[in-house]
Design a protein around this motif. Structure first.
Motif, mmCIF file in Angstrom:
data_model
loop_
_atom_site.group_PDB
_atom_site.id
_atom_site.type_symbol
_atom_site.label_atom_id
_atom_site.label_comp_id
_atom_site.label_asym_id
_atom_site.label_seq_id
_atom_site.Cartn_x
_atom_site.Cartn_y
_atom_site.Cartn_z
ATOM 1 N N VAL A 599 18.694 -31.988 58.371
ATOM 2 C CA VAL A 599 18.624 -31.251 59.630
ATOM 3 C C VAL A 599 19.956 -30.553 59.867
ATOM 4 C CG1 VAL A 599 16.943 -32.823 60.633
ATOM 5 C CG2 VAL A 599 19.370 -33.274 60.964
ATOM 6 N N ALA A 600 19.901 -29.521 60.676
ATOM 7 C CA ALA A 600 21.096 -28.728 60.944
ATOM 8 C C ALA A 600 22.123 -29.538 61.722
ATOM 9 C CB ALA A 600 20.714 -27.482 61.741
ATOM 10 N N THR A 601 23.395 -29.236 61.467
ATOM 11 C CA THR A 601 24.479 -29.854 62.231
ATOM 12 C C THR A 601 24.315 -29.513 63.707
ATOM 13 O OG1 THR A 601 25.969 -29.647 60.343
ATOM 14 C CG2 THR A 601 26.980 -29.984 62.507
ATOM 15 N N GLY A 602 24.519 -30.517 64.558
ATOM 16 C CA GLY A 602 24.382 -30.294 65.995
ATOM 17 C C GLY A 602 22.979 -30.484 66.525
ATOM 18 N N LEU A 666 14.857 -31.824 68.887
ATOM 19 C CA LEU A 666 14.566 -31.330 70.232
ATOM 20 C C LEU A 666 15.295 -30.035 70.532
ATOM 21 C CD1 LEU A 666 14.925 -34.758 72.083
ATOM 22 C CD2 LEU A 666 12.836 -33.728 71.180
ATOM 23 N N ALA A 667 16.548 -29.973 70.110
ATOM 24 C CA ALA A 667 17.385 -28.803 70.378
ATOM 25 C C ALA A 667 18.539 -28.806 69.389
ATOM 26 C CB ALA A 667 17.900 -28.836 71.816
ATOM 27 N N VAL A 668 19.248 -27.687 69.339
ATOM 28 C CA VAL A 668 20.387 -27.573 68.426
ATOM 29 C C VAL A 668 21.565 -26.972 69.181
ATOM 30 C CG1 VAL A 668 21.277 -26.576 66.288
ATOM 31 C CG2 VAL A 668 18.865 -27.263 66.431
ATOM 32 N N VAL A 669 22.715 -27.650 69.101
ATOM 33 C CA VAL A 669 23.969 -27.130 69.645
ATOM 34 C C VAL A 669 24.820 -26.682 68.468
ATOM 35 C CG1 VAL A 669 26.065 -27.675 70.911
ATOM 36 C CG2 VAL A 669 23.878 -28.612 71.677
ATOM 37 N N ASP A 670 25.176 -25.413 68.463
ATOM 38 C CA ASP A 670 25.952 -24.852 67.357
ATOM 39 C C ASP A 670 27.437 -24.960 67.669
ATOM 40 O OD1 ASP A 670 27.176 -23.376 65.407
ATOM 41 O OD2 ASP A 670 25.632 -21.830 65.356
ATOM 42 N N PRO A 671 28.132 -25.948 67.087
ATOM 43 C CA PRO A 671 29.561 -26.117 67.386
ATOM 44 C C PRO A 671 30.388 -24.930 66.925
ATOM 45 C CG PRO A 671 28.650 -28.028 66.238
ATOM 46 C CD PRO A 671 27.652 -26.929 66.127
ATOM 47 N N ALA A 672 29.967 -24.311 65.822
ATOM 48 C CA ALA A 672 30.734 -23.182 65.294
ATOM 49 C C ALA A 672 30.767 -22.042 66.302
ATOM 50 C CB ALA A 672 30.135 -22.711 63.969
ATOM 51 N N GLU A 673 29.600 -21.686 66.847
ATOM 52 C CA GLU A 673 29.555 -20.620 67.847
ATOM 53 C C GLU A 673 30.382 -20.987 69.060
ATOM 54 O OE1 GLU A 673 25.803 -19.082 68.978
ATOM 55 O OE2 GLU A 673 24.983 -19.141 66.951
ATOM 56 N N GLY A 674 30.357 -22.307 69.415
ATOM 57 C CA GLY A 674 31.124 -22.731 70.578
ATOM 58 C C GLY A 674 32.604 -22.549 70.356
ATOM 59 N N THR A 675 33.064 -22.863 69.119
ATOM 60 C CA THR A 675 34.483 -22.730 68.829
ATOM 61 C C THR A 675 34.896 -21.269 68.844
ATOM 62 O OG1 THR A 675 34.391 -24.716 67.467
ATOM 63 C CG2 THR A 675 36.264 -23.245 67.127
ATOM 64 N N GLU A 676 34.074 -20.404 68.216
ATOM 65 C CA GLU A 676 34.407 -18.985 68.184
ATOM 66 C C GLU A 676 34.432 -18.408 69.601
ATOM 67 O OE1 GLU A 676 32.188 -18.336 63.891
ATOM 68 O OE2 GLU A 676 31.433 -17.372 65.704
ATOM 69 N N SER A 677 33.454 -18.836 70.414
ATOM 70 C CA SER A 677 33.395 -18.329 71.782
ATOM 71 C C SER A 677 34.640 -18.720 72.548
ATOM 72 C CB SER A 677 32.146 -18.877 72.484
ATOM 73 O OG SER A 677 32.136 -18.499 73.832
ATOM 74 N N GLN A 678 35.106 -19.963 72.306
ATOM 75 C CA GLN A 678 36.282 -20.436 73.022
ATOM 76 C C GLN A 678 37.522 -19.676 72.569
ATOM 77 O OE1 GLN A 678 36.115 -22.568 75.476
ATOM 78 N NE2 GLN A 678 38.292 -22.601 75.867
ATOM 79 N N GLU A 679 37.622 -19.441 71.236
ATOM 80 C CA GLU A 679 38.789 -18.741 70.710
ATOM 81 C C GLU A 679 38.845 -17.299 71.201
ATOM 82 O OE1 GLU A 679 38.379 -19.229 66.563
ATOM 83 O OE2 GLU A 679 39.218 -21.259 66.507
ATOM 84 N N SER A 680 37.669 -16.678 71.348
ATOM 85 C CA SER A 680 37.645 -15.283 71.776
ATOM 86 C C SER A 680 38.127 -15.113 73.198
ATOM 87 C CB SER A 680 36.220 -14.731 71.645
ATOM 88 O OG SER A 680 35.359 -15.373 72.569
ATOM 89 N N LYS A 681 38.105 -16.252 73.947
ATOM 90 C CA LYS A 681 38.580 -16.174 75.332
ATOM 91 C C LYS A 681 40.100 -16.218 75.380
ATOM 92 C CE LYS A 681 34.463 -18.328 77.309
ATOM 93 N NZ LYS A 681 33.922 -19.433 78.099
#
Length: 681
Positions: A599-602, A666-681
């Motif tokens: 299964v996918a990470t997250g 049930l759902a998937v949380v993408d940590p990679a997208e979260g990290t990139e989103s945080q860095e872009s801020k």
């Protein structure tokens, strides 16, 4: 018996010949056992999910209540009455839970011309509302904790306890320590209360972080006699549900005059409402012996066996006799000895008490002297709703059994019960067995220092740890590997007489992989050389015997080798190893994994089968670690599924109302997208 009566005669001279139990599982079996001893017929009701349950097969007759959920089945009073009439029952016993404290159901039973094996309708109505009952007890002179209107709770009142007005068993109960959490917790409590009892009404009261939960068993006849049969202590609880109960109470035993004051308050409470039949008056006490009325349960309690074992009374028999107009003796029998009961649940205490579901492949409790019966000498009693092959579903409480010990002293009763549980063979489901044994052997418990904060005080992580040590678990897994090898040779069509992995020239070890829930993957390597097995990493270990279901090893030590015996059972890829060292369950892993199983990470996996009742975030939204993503309802409780890490919710694969199986993504949380989103801020 301590009553005089007209055998099998109902109120007004009507005979009672057949009893329908408006309940399921172990309580139905418990009532049936007494009915059989009294020569009475029995009728069961059952849902679709319970069609093969033991209580159904044991009854003289059984009637289907179509559906699975409590709302479709066991909460349908009109269907239960129709079942009684169809099967020829002339009395209904409500058990506990479901409709046992529902005054409208009691009225309908009586209106149908059936005997109600319970208290008067008026008493149920008066005690049915926890709010109204406290006011009544206060007026009668019973000490109470003041009830709080949820709308009027302030910081000064915190912490507060939210409680369901119409029921018990921990359903609809929440502790709130911050005003900001109050509204959400009240709504969650209302949903649970509505699901479990059909009534969403809740109230608040001041929450005492520590306290002793003491209750008094009462029994009253229709002629004015009220017994205070004995007290029980039920302080060790999880999620406000009792886990371990005992009689008598260690606190009451050491506080002078407390028992007399408790009994007087209990008789006063029962007398104030004209009570008849079996009931329980519950109190919250402090270490000084002061106590406050919590509620009166107008029914038999789950923990009634400890009172039976310390009085010699069959409380179900007394219920049936009182309902038939019998007269109690002037005084109840005196208590003697000590009895302890544990509730064996299919749940994982180490992971937020998550309920488990699935098949009970095997259950065997040693030292059992009786099932649903009385003990008159040291021993163990078993009251269980399951047998080998029973399926534990998601619709009902996950309790598998009540295991009860009796002995002359408290320390012996605790030791006897802990030993029986330690040696029990329970295969197929994760249970709270290890935690129960650790509590029973804990110095604080043995000293009688128990309160409602026991798990928090002594560390749930410590108490829920496996009974078996890491080294002994590894040894048990070696036994599992060698038994598996013996099983392979036993079923081999060619060369069955040769040892597993045999080569005529020196070779590498044969490897078997097993996965433990607590310690991860174990790679067991072994090789046979000239009839002797060598296990990688276990120098000096000697194999004495290996069959598909039994392994004997001689384990080297500083003072010589010690023989250890292991019983091994396999159910598909599940392997269960039992020995005096402690129980071990592992899964046999394939040599090669299927990429499709990954299964996918997250990914948020369903920890149990259940129904999605609420979503807390939308696809594309940023979530923080621990933030609730969705809520599942299983076994009448709500369970929060939270984000495993901060990130972006990239997928939600379920909708509200959908049924999901254990392990579903049930759902998937993408940590990679979260990290990139945080860095872009």
């Amino acid at each position: 018996m301590t009553t005089s009566r007209s055998d099998s005669m109902g109120v007004g001279g009507r005979p009672i010949n057949t009893v329908l139990v408006a309940n399921r599982g172990e309580i139905a079996r418990r009532v049936f056992a007494t009915c059989r001893r009294m020569g009475l017929g029995t009728v069961a009701v059952y849902s679709d999910a319970d069609a093969a349950a033991p209580h159904v097969t044991e009854a003289d007759a059984a009637v289907l209540l179509p559906g699975n959920t409590p709302a479709e089945t066991y909460l349908r009073g009109e269907l239960i009455i129709e079942a009684a009439l169809a099967a020829g029952a002339d009395a209904i016993h409500p058990g506990y839970g479901f409709l046992s404290e529902n005054a409208d159901f009691a009225k309908a039973v009586l209106a149908a011309g059936l005997v109600w094996i319970g208290p008067p309708v008026e008493a149920i109505e008066q005690m049915g509302s926890k709010v109204a009952s406290k006011k009544m007890m206060d007026a009668a002179g019973v000490p109470v904790l003041a009830e709080l209107d949820p709308a009027e709770v302030t910081e000064a009142h915190l912490p507060v306890l939210i409680k369901a007005s119409a029921g018990g068993g921990g359903r609809g109960m929440r502790v709130v320590r911050g005003l900001g959490d109050l509204e959400a917790q009240i709504e969650a409590a209302r949903r649970e209360a509505a699901s479990a009892f059909g009534d969403p009404t809740v109230f608040c009261e001041r929450y005492l972080e520590t306290g002793r939960h003491i209750e008094v068993q009462v029994m009253a006849d229709t002629h004015g006699t009220i017994w205070a049969v004995g007290e029980r202590e039920c302080s060790i609880q999880r999620r406000h549900q009792k886990v371990i109960e005992e009689a008598p109470s260690p606190l009451v035993e050491r506080v002078d005059g407390m028992r007399e004051r408790l009994f007087e308050a209990a008789r006063l409470a029962a007398g104030a409402i004209g009570y008849t039949g079996a009931g329980t008056v519950e109190f919250l006490a402090d270490e000084r012996g002061d106590f406050f009325f919590l509620e009166m349960n107008t029914r038999l309690q789950v923990e009634h066996p400890v009172t039976e074992c310390t009085t010699g009374l069959d409380l179900v028999r007394l219920q049936l006799e009182v309902a038939s107009g019998a007269t109690l003796a002037a005084e109840p029998p005196a208590m003697y000895g000590h009895s302890i009961e544990v509730r064996l649940y299919a749940e994982d205490p180490a992971h937020d008490w998550q309920p488990q579901s699935g098949t009970v492949h095997h259950i065997d409790i040693p030292l059992v002297a009786t099932e649903f019966g009385l003990l008159d000498r040291p021993g163990v009693r078993l009251d269980s709703g399951v047998v080998a092959g029973s399926v534990v579903g998601v619709h009902y409480d996950p309790m598998l059994a009540k295991v009860i010990s009796y002995a002359e002293t408290r320390s012996e009763a605790a030791r006897l019960l802990a030993n029986a549980l330690h040696r029990a063979k329970i295969h197929g489901l994760v249970t709270n067995r290890d935690l129960l044994v650790r509590v029973l052997r804990h110095p604080a418990f043995l000293a009688g220092d128990t309160d409602t904060a026991f798990f928090g005080t002594h560390g749930l992580d410590t108490l829920s740890a496996p009974l078996v040590s890491e080294s002994d678990e590894a040894l048990s897994i070696v036994a599992a590997a060698l038994a598996d090898a013996a099983a392979n040779r036993h079923t081999a069509r060619v060369g069955g007489g040769l040892p597993s992995g045999w080569r005529n020239l020196p070779s590498q070890s044969t490897h078997k992989l097993f996965e433990s829930r607590t310690s991860g993957t174990h790679d067991i390597g072994y090789r046979y050389t000239r009839g002797v097995v060598a296990v990688d990493g276990f120098d000096g270990l000697e194999l004495i015997e290996a069959t598909p279901d039994r392994v004997v090893l001689a384990v080297p030590g500083e003072k010589g080798a010690v023989r250890r015996h292991f019983a091994v059972a396999r159910y598909g890829d599940l392997v269960c190893v039992d020995s005096p060292l402690g129980p071990v369950s592992v899964r046999r892993l394939p040599r090669f994994s299927d990429p499709a199983d990954q299964v996918a990470t997250g990914s948020l996996l369903a920890p149990m089968p259940g129904s999605v009742i609420r979503l807390g975030a939308e696809v594309g939204s940023r979530v923080e670690q621990g933030q609730p993503i969705l809520w599942l309802e299983a076994m009448k409780m709500e369970h929060t599924i939270a984000a495993p890490a901060a990130g972006v919710l990239s997928a939600v694969n379920v909708t509200v109302g959908q049924q999901v199986e254990v392990g579903a993504v049930l759902a998937v949380v993408d940590p990679a997208e979260g990290t990139e989103s945080q860095e872009s801020k």
